[in-house]
Design an enzyme around this catalytic site. Structure first.
Site, short mmCIF file in Angstrom:
data_model
loop_
_atom_site.label_atom_id
_atom_site.label_comp_id
_atom_site.label_asym_id
_atom_site.label_seq_id
_atom_site.Cartn_x
_atom_site.Cartn_y
_atom_site.Cartn_z
N ASP A 170 0.76 -1.24 0.00
CA ASP A 170 0.00 0.00 0.00
C ASP A 170 0.80 1.30 0.00
O ASP A 170 0.57 2.17 -0.81
CB ASP A 170 -0.93 0.04 1.22
N GLU A 398 1.77 -9.13 11.68
CA GLU A 398 1.50 -8.79 10.27
C GLU A 398 2.83 -8.58 9.53
O GLU A 398 3.02 -9.04 8.41
CB GLU A 398 0.63 -7.53 10.22
C1 DGY Z 1 -5.96 -1.71 4.22
O1 DGY Z 1 -7.12 -1.43 4.52
O2 DGY Z 1 -4.98 -1.38 4.88
C2 DGY Z 1 -5.74 -2.58 3.08
O3 DGY Z 1 -4.42 -2.83 2.83
C3 DGY Z 1 -6.46 -2.12 1.86
O4 DGY Z 1 -6.76 -3.30 1.27
#
Ligand code: DGY
Length: 431
Positions: A170, A398
């Site tokens: 992201d 994570e």
């Molecule tokens: C989040 O919400 O952080 C996700 O990576 C988007 O899919």
């Protein structure tokens, strides 16, 4: 210093399986409760690899549930909002995709072709595997067709992502310049929920979120029409990691189709993989010793040494490129205790705890190691796997700070546990 041997309290396969079961909602698995309360696309496909070690039928169901929500044009969405939960933003009211079961309107790295071949080839119940793989085969092929139609309209052999969330990485430094060009006027005021579940210092910034939502609103205004999105998007990046996953999945789909007697599908998928591998050369940077992203708006390579360029090793790239990537990862190892940082630690923009701007992720480690082992680079693959196991001594987080090993982001994380099951079980089998 990084521990040479696993500590006495190192998590076991049983510990990892307990996480998978705790996050299992019957026909799909949430990445972690609270932070991510729905089904995510590539999370599910990688989760199935772990589930297959203790329940093959359940593993097939994980992927089938995802494909039940495939769009008519072939796209497989990145989130399926199976049931209401207002602990996540942006929810269905923001996406407005108008589906019977709400979904997001963008996609994610297409690992399904790879995962399904792996489930099929390792299956102990061959009859079950053949029946389930045969049903998934045309659906995965339709998703790949969609990619090359909707995301490579000029027929370059490589596809573009139109939103950072599509990459799965992201807030990577790779997107900074392209994301800065996304307009934010007219973005609705919103309340983030991610920072209520996880440490805000581990998450993307508010300025990045405004642009993420700006893109969602822009695509929503175009009615989520795939035929219009690519050309109309202010954000269009060709990511070597994303393309490597797609090309590996094309190659694996070809092998699977061949095994199932679907010759035409096999020929088409193989041709796509070969054309894409040749096109990846456009992204090679000799001075960097790795692949780089290409900004399809400016038509320039992005000077950013991220793990996206190393993840290219997951595809069947030429052996001399894989060898150079192995050397490049060894160079990175001189600056990090744990492989593989999601960004080069020597870059001033690196941030070891902030999501994809530095932390190490087990799923990426797994794919890089898998590709490098297949390319005849077992030593670096083993080092990456050993580092992955050293990291989970701190729990199934994570992601992890690659210098301190600190667990970051969400806890009790499904895909971290799934990959731990994979690495622990497969390294046992190899030894
Ligand atoms: C989040 O919400 O952080 C996700 O990576 C988007 O899919």
């Amino acid at each position: 210093m990084r521990p040479e041997t696993a500590p006495a309290n190192a998590p076991t396969v049983e510990d990892a399986i307990a996480v998978l079961k705790a996050n299992d909602l019957g026909t799909y698995t949430v990445p972690t409760h609270g932070l991510y309360p729905f089904q995510w696309n590539w999370d599910s496909c990688l989760t199935a690899l772990g589930q297959a070690h203790f329940d093959e039928a359940r593993a097939w169901t994980e992927i089938e549930t995802l494909f039940t929500h495939q769009w008519e044009d072939g796209m497989v969405p990145h989130i399926v909002f199976h049931k209401h939960d207002d602990g996540y933003f942006p929810g269905p009211d923001v996406w407005q995709t108008n589906r019977p079961v709400p979904t997001s309107g963008i996609t994610q790295p297409p690992v399904a072709g790879f995962a399904v071949r792996r489930l099929f080839e390792r299956a102990s119940d061959k009859a079950l595997a053949e029946q389930r793989a045969r049903a998934l085969l045309p659906k995965i092929a339709a998703w790949h067709d969609w990619f090359f139609r909707a995301r490579d309209p000029e027929g370059t052999g490589l596809v573009a992502i139109l939103h950072p969330w599509e990459s799965g990485r992201d807030n990577s430094i790779d997107w900074d310049a392209a994301l800065d060009r996304v307009p934010i006027d007219g973005v609705i005021p919103f309340r983030r929920r991610d920072t209520e579940h996880a440490n805000p210092d581990h998450r993307p910034t508010q300025a990045q979120y405004e642009r993420y939502i700006g893109l969602v609103q822009h695509f929503r205004g175009l009615g989520w029409d795939s035929a219009r999105l690519h050309d109309a998007s202010p954000f269009k990046v060709v990511d070597p990691g994303f393309n490597a996953i797609l090309l590996r999945s094309c190659a694996d789909l070809a092998a699977l189709a061949e095994a199932l007697g679907e010759t035409k599908l096999a020929t088409d998928a193989r041709a796509r993989a070969e054309a894409g591998i040749a096109a990846l050369e456009m992204l090679w940077s000799e001075p960097s010793g790795q692949y780089l992203c290409l900004d399809r708006v400016t038509r320039e390579l992005v000077e950013s040494l991220s793990v996206g360029g190393l993840l290219a090793a997951f595809a069947p790239i030429p052996p001399h490129r894989a060898a150079r990537l192995a050397t490049r990862i060894e160079e990175v190892a001189a600056t990090a205790q744990y492989l593989v940082p999601s960004h080069d630690p020597t870059d001033p923009r690196y941030d070891g705890r902030r999501y994809w701007r530095g932390p190490a992720w087990l799923i990426v480690n797994y794919m890089v190691a898998d590709g490098l082992r297949a390319a005849g680079q077992p030593a670096i693959a083993e080092r990456i796997e050993a580092d992955s196991l050293a990291l989970i001594a701190a729990g199934f987080a994570e992601y992890y700070d690659p210098i301190t090993g600190e667990p970051c982001g969400g806890g009790k994380f499904t895909w971290t546990a799934a990959i731990a099951v994979e690495i622990l079980t497969m390294s046992e089998k190899r030894s």
